[in-house]
Scaffold this active site. Structure first.
Site, PDB file in Angstrom:
ATOM      1  N   PHE A 178       0.628  -1.252   0.065  1.00  0.00           N
ATOM      2  CA  PHE A 178      -0.047  -0.073   0.013  1.00  0.00           C
ATOM      3  C   PHE A 178       0.922   1.367   0.014  1.00  0.00           C
ATOM      4  N   SER A 191      -4.962   1.824  -9.132  1.00  0.00           N
ATOM      5  CA  SER A 191      -6.070   2.761  -9.160  1.00  0.00           C
ATOM      6  C   SER A 191      -6.642   2.787 -10.554  1.00  0.00           C
ATOM      7  N   ASN A 227     -11.542  15.000  -1.288  1.00  0.00           N
ATOM      8  CA  ASN A 227     -12.471  14.088  -1.974  1.00  0.00           C
ATOM      9  C   ASN A 227     -13.720  14.146  -1.343  1.00  0.00           C
ATOM     10  N   LEU A 228     -14.617  13.633  -1.967  1.00  0.00           N
ATOM     11  CA  LEU A 228     -16.244  14.070  -1.872  1.00  0.00           C
ATOM     12  C   LEU A 228     -16.718  13.536  -0.495  1.00  0.00           C
ATOM     13  N   TYR A 263       0.391  11.127 -10.559  1.00  0.00           N
ATOM     14  CA  TYR A 263       0.100   9.901  -9.656  1.00  0.00           C
ATOM     15  C   TYR A 263      -0.139   8.919 -10.552  1.00  0.00           C
ATOM     16  N   TYR A 303      -8.553   0.138  -7.477  1.00  0.00           N
ATOM     17  CA  TYR A 303      -9.497   0.471  -6.732  1.00  0.00           C
ATOM     18  C   TYR A 303     -10.179   1.539  -7.681  1.00  0.00           C
ATOM     19  N   LYS A 316       1.359   4.886 -10.885  1.00  0.00           N
ATOM     20  CA  LYS A 316       0.639   3.512 -10.876  1.00  0.00           C
ATOM     21  C   LYS A 316       0.832   2.730 -12.061  1.00  0.00           C
ATOM     22  N   THR A 323      -7.403   5.145 -11.689  1.00  0.00           N
ATOM     23  CA  THR A 323      -6.999   6.372 -12.342  1.00  0.00           C
ATOM     24  C   THR A 323      -6.053   6.040 -13.352  1.00  0.00           C
ATOM     25  N   GLY A 354      -9.957  18.378 -14.676  1.00  0.00           N
ATOM     26  CA  GLY A 354      -9.661  17.232 -14.753  1.00  0.00           C
ATOM     27  C   GLY A 354     -10.625  15.980 -14.339  1.00  0.00           C
ATOM     28  N   ASP A 355     -11.869  16.542 -14.130  1.00  0.00           N
ATOM     29  CA  ASP A 355     -12.896  15.574 -13.504  1.00  0.00           C
ATOM     30  C   ASP A 355     -13.455  14.882 -14.814  1.00  0.00           C
TER      31      ASP A 355
HETATM   32  P1  NAD Z   1      -2.803   6.459   2.716  1.00  0.00           P
HETATM   33  O1  NAD Z   1      -2.113   7.657   2.606  1.00  0.00           O
HETATM   34  O2  NAD Z   1      -3.893   6.636   3.881  1.00  0.00           O
HETATM   35  O3  NAD Z   1      -1.831   5.232   3.034  1.00  0.00           O
HETATM   36  C1  NAD Z   1      -0.573   5.058   2.548  1.00  0.00           C
HETATM   37  C2  NAD Z   1       0.389   4.798   3.855  1.00  0.00           C
HETATM   38  O4  NAD Z   1       2.002   4.635   3.187  1.00  0.00           O
HETATM   39  C3  NAD Z   1       0.473   5.788   4.763  1.00  0.00           C
HETATM   40  O5  NAD Z   1       0.423   5.321   6.185  1.00  0.00           O
HETATM   41  C4  NAD Z   1       1.938   6.295   4.691  1.00  0.00           C
HETATM   42  O6  NAD Z   1       2.372   6.828   5.985  1.00  0.00           O
HETATM   43  C5  NAD Z   1       2.625   5.062   4.053  1.00  0.00           C
HETATM   44  N1  NAD Z   1       3.663   5.494   3.249  1.00  0.00           N
HETATM   45  C6  NAD Z   1       3.816   6.415   2.301  1.00  0.00           C
HETATM   46  N2  NAD Z   1       5.035   6.633   1.802  1.00  0.00           N
HETATM   47  C7  NAD Z   1       5.919   5.580   2.169  1.00  0.00           C
HETATM   48  C8  NAD Z   1       7.216   5.235   2.136  1.00  0.00           C
HETATM   49  N3  NAD Z   1       7.862   5.723   1.080  1.00  0.00           N
HETATM   50  N4  NAD Z   1       7.735   4.103   2.975  1.00  0.00           N
HETATM   51  C9  NAD Z   1       6.742   3.567   3.909  1.00  0.00           C
HETATM   52  N5  NAD Z   1       5.518   4.011   3.988  1.00  0.00           N
HETATM   53  C10 NAD Z   1       5.069   4.858   3.170  1.00  0.00           C
HETATM   54  O7  NAD Z   1      -3.372   5.888   1.468  1.00  0.00           O
HETATM   55  P2  NAD Z   1      -4.621   5.235   1.333  1.00  0.00           P
HETATM   56  O8  NAD Z   1      -5.947   5.628   0.801  1.00  0.00           O
HETATM   57  O9  NAD Z   1      -4.708   4.076   2.306  1.00  0.00           O
HETATM   58  O10 NAD Z   1      -4.180   4.152  -0.005  1.00  0.00           O
HETATM   59  C11 NAD Z   1      -3.295   3.076  -0.074  1.00  0.00           C
HETATM   60  C12 NAD Z   1      -2.513   2.878  -1.397  1.00  0.00           C
HETATM   61  O11 NAD Z   1      -3.935   2.655  -2.088  1.00  0.00           O
HETATM   62  C13 NAD Z   1      -1.866   3.763  -1.993  1.00  0.00           C
HETATM   63  O12 NAD Z   1      -0.837   3.222  -2.750  1.00  0.00           O
HETATM   64  C14 NAD Z   1      -2.868   4.662  -2.840  1.00  0.00           C
HETATM   65  O13 NAD Z   1      -2.189   5.272  -3.729  1.00  0.00           O
HETATM   66  C15 NAD Z   1      -3.567   3.354  -3.431  1.00  0.00           C
HETATM   67  N6  NAD Z   1      -5.079   3.838  -3.769  1.00  0.00           N
HETATM   68  C16 NAD Z   1      -5.836   4.861  -2.885  1.00  0.00           C
HETATM   69  C17 NAD Z   1      -7.077   5.276  -3.262  1.00  0.00           C
HETATM   70  C18 NAD Z   1      -7.897   5.983  -2.103  1.00  0.00           C
HETATM   71  O14 NAD Z   1      -8.633   6.543  -2.698  1.00  0.00           O
HETATM   72  N7  NAD Z   1      -7.684   5.836  -0.961  1.00  0.00           N
HETATM   73  C19 NAD Z   1      -7.646   4.918  -4.511  1.00  0.00           C
HETATM   74  C20 NAD Z   1      -6.864   3.971  -5.250  1.00  0.00           C
HETATM   75  C21 NAD Z   1      -5.609   3.590  -5.012  1.00  0.00           C
HETATM   76  C1  UD1 Z   2     -10.085  11.035  -6.753  1.00  0.00           C
HETATM   77  C2  UD1 Z   2      -8.672  11.012  -7.504  1.00  0.00           C
HETATM   78  C3  UD1 Z   2      -8.482   9.648  -7.918  1.00  0.00           C
HETATM   79  C4  UD1 Z   2      -8.455   8.635  -6.824  1.00  0.00           C
HETATM   80  C5  UD1 Z   2      -9.762   8.517  -6.383  1.00  0.00           C
HETATM   81  C6  UD1 Z   2     -10.018   7.852  -5.032  1.00  0.00           C
HETATM   82  C7  UD1 Z   2      -8.682  13.225  -8.493  1.00  0.00           C
HETATM   83  C8  UD1 Z   2      -8.666  13.978  -9.866  1.00  0.00           C
HETATM   84  N1  UD1 Z   2      -8.838  11.701  -8.750  1.00  0.00           N
HETATM   85  O1  UD1 Z   2     -11.146  10.666  -7.778  1.00  0.00           O
HETATM   86  O2  UD1 Z   2      -7.047   9.568  -8.452  1.00  0.00           O
HETATM   87  O3  UD1 Z   2      -8.283   7.262  -7.233  1.00  0.00           O
HETATM   88  O4  UD1 Z   2     -10.078   9.941  -5.795  1.00  0.00           O
HETATM   89  O5  UD1 Z   2     -10.939   8.077  -4.107  1.00  0.00           O
HETATM   90  O6  UD1 Z   2      -8.336  13.873  -7.489  1.00  0.00           O
HETATM   91  N2  UD1 Z   2     -16.621  16.367  -5.747  1.00  0.00           N
HETATM   92  C9  UD1 Z   2     -17.382  17.512  -5.345  1.00  0.00           C
HETATM   93  N3  UD1 Z   2     -17.121  18.088  -4.447  1.00  0.00           N
HETATM   94  C10 UD1 Z   2     -15.885  18.239  -3.591  1.00  0.00           C
HETATM   95  C11 UD1 Z   2     -15.176  16.872  -4.069  1.00  0.00           C
HETATM   96  C12 UD1 Z   2     -15.513  16.073  -5.107  1.00  0.00           C
HETATM   97  O7  UD1 Z   2     -18.563  17.829  -6.219  1.00  0.00           O
HETATM   98  O8  UD1 Z   2     -15.661  18.758  -2.866  1.00  0.00           O
HETATM   99  C13 UD1 Z   2     -17.121  15.635  -6.702  1.00  0.00           C
HETATM  100  C14 UD1 Z   2     -16.021  15.409  -7.964  1.00  0.00           C
HETATM  101  O9  UD1 Z   2     -16.380  16.139  -8.898  1.00  0.00           O
HETATM  102  C15 UD1 Z   2     -16.521  14.094  -8.498  1.00  0.00           C
HETATM  103  C16 UD1 Z   2     -16.850  13.058  -7.283  1.00  0.00           C
HETATM  104  O10 UD1 Z   2     -17.305  14.220  -6.258  1.00  0.00           O
HETATM  105  O11 UD1 Z   2     -17.604  13.995  -9.483  1.00  0.00           O
HETATM  106  C17 UD1 Z   2     -15.948  12.381  -6.693  1.00  0.00           C
HETATM  107  O12 UD1 Z   2     -14.813  13.064  -6.341  1.00  0.00           O
HETATM  108  P1  UD1 Z   2     -13.351  12.537  -5.513  1.00  0.00           P
HETATM  109  O13 UD1 Z   2     -13.924  11.896  -3.998  1.00  0.00           O
HETATM  110  O14 UD1 Z   2     -12.545  13.647  -5.425  1.00  0.00           O
HETATM  111  O15 UD1 Z   2     -13.163  11.313  -6.159  1.00  0.00           O
HETATM  112  P2  UD1 Z   2     -12.567  11.162  -7.975  1.00  0.00           P
HETATM  113  O16 UD1 Z   2     -12.235  12.668  -8.516  1.00  0.00           O
HETATM  114  O17 UD1 Z   2     -13.517  10.297  -8.502  1.00  0.00           O
END
Ligand code: NAD
Ligand code: UD1
Length: 338
Positions: free
Chosen positions: A81, A125, A199-200, A149, A177, A153, A127, A294-295
């Protein structure tokens, strides 16, 4: 029982997955540098599971510490992660993203190979797909990330694919994800973003808690049911379970497989807002703002591969996602900071 090295185990998804791994009887070592988390999380995970993970503070870019952990803990698999995840920040600091996400993973794979650990589940992701060319998005959709970012990935997916190709006994699952939200039902662990959430769902939760004035809805003129953006939100507890299924799959296969993790159903911004209002029993103030650059209008996962290869599917609906987010937010108004 399996020994699992979890990098980023104190993060949002990592902590929920660590909890599910411990409950399923696995031995877990969390390896995290706390760049975006606190060690308090793992204390709570141990309390919930009734047993503790091993904890090492370390950076995936630090090969020496990683090698020492690999040698001593001798993991049968790694769930990776650790990394940085803020899209906007990745545009401003791309090299930091390439260093942590790409170099960090290369380091990890080298260390794994040197110590004979051949299974990895990687947090990718949706993404990586960039703008959807068709919906729902299946795993064969072109890879065309639109920001640094997303490119980290996509590069890491390629590196892991090459690694598996060169080492036929290796196996990897790349979990793509969609939009993870929600929190463990206990209300003890959840998402704790630094500063104002981008995020929303975390943003709505802060408005509901009166810590932010109102939600800004980014555009109501998209080509969707109600004009607001539609996403495939996935409950973090379902996502945690997907990692356990991916682990089982990686233990009985070889090669590299990319698998979407979503529900296959979408919710718009207005639908999510209404669901949250239903949870808390009152209205949440909002205003419609211009589109966020970018959305995209819609993002939806094709979930057949997860079902057929992993035997996994999501169970929680958006009411569960809102209820658990609210439970976590109201029990921990300052996140882990309190
Ligand atoms: P998060 O930031 O809560 O967790 C990431 C963890 O990794 C943190 O605890 C951070 O301290 C640790 N970390 C960062 N860089 C590090 C390093 N160089 N060495 C050791 N530890 C390090 O994020 P999350 O939401 O739990 O996401 C986990 C993974 O899932 C990430 O790789 C993220 O890109 C991916 N991901 C997350 C989402 C999301 O929306 N949460 C969506 C798609 C993919
Ligand atoms: C974002 C990340 C994406 C990541 C994903 C995981 C960006 C551009 N993309 O996606 O890389 O994998 O989170 O959770 O950041 N919205 C509002 N008001 C707000 C926030 C969001 O209207 O204050 C809307 C956005 O326009 C979108 C939806 O809510 O339509 C979801 O947004 P968000 O939660 O930021 O996720 P993503 O943009 O899908």
């Amino acid at each position: 029982m399996t020994r699992i090295l979890v990098t980023g185990g104190a993060g949002y998804v990592g902590s929920h997955t660590t909890l599910h791994l411990l409950r399923a009887g696995h031995e877990v070592l969390s390896y995290d540098n706390y760049a975006n988390s606190s060690s308090e999380v793992l204390r709570r995970v141990a309390e919930l599971a009734g047993r503790a993970p091993e904890i090492v503070e370390g950076d995936v870019c630090d090969r020496k510490t990683l090698d020492a952990v690999m040698a001593r803990f001798d993991p049968e698999a790694v769930i990776h992660f650790a990394g940085l995840k803020a899209v906007g920040q990745s545009v401003k600091k791309p090299l930091s993203y390439y260093w942590n996400n790409v170099t960090g993973t290369q380091n990890l794979l080298e260390s794994m190979q040197e110590h004979g650990c051949r299974r990895i589940v990687f947090s990718s992701s949706a993404t990586v797909y960039g703008e959807a060319r068709y919906l729902p998005i299946d795993e064969d959709h072109p890879i065309a990330p639109t920001n640094p970012y997303g490119r980290t990935k996509a590069f890491v997916e390629g590196i892991i694919g090459d690694w598996c190709h060169a080492w036929p006994e290796a196996s990897a699952v790349l979990l793509r994800y969609f939009n993870p939200v929600g929190a463990d039902a206990s209300g003890r662990i959840g998402e704790d973003p630094n500063g104002t959430p981008e995020n929303l769902v975390p943003y709505i939760a802060r408005v509901a808690a009166n810590r932010l004035e109102k939600l800004g809805v980014f555009g109501d003129d998209y080509d969707t049911r109600d004009g607001t953006g539609e996403r495939d939100y996935i409950h973090v507890s379902d996502l945690a379970e997907a990692h356990l299924s991916a682990l089982t799959y990686a233990c009985r296969s070889s090669g590299c497989e990319a698998i979407n993790v979503g529900t296959g159903r979408g919710a718009t911004v207005f639908e999510m807002l209404k669901a949250f209002e239903a949870t808390i029993g009152r209205e949440i103030p909002y205003e419609v703002l211009p589109r966020r650059s970018g959305d995209v209008a819609r993002s939806l996962a094709a979930v057949q591969r997860a079902e057929s290869l992993l035997g996994w599917r999501a169970h929680h609906d958006i009411a569960d996602m809102c209820a658990s987010t609210w439970h976590w937010q109201s029990c921990n108004p300052d996140g882990y900071g309190a």
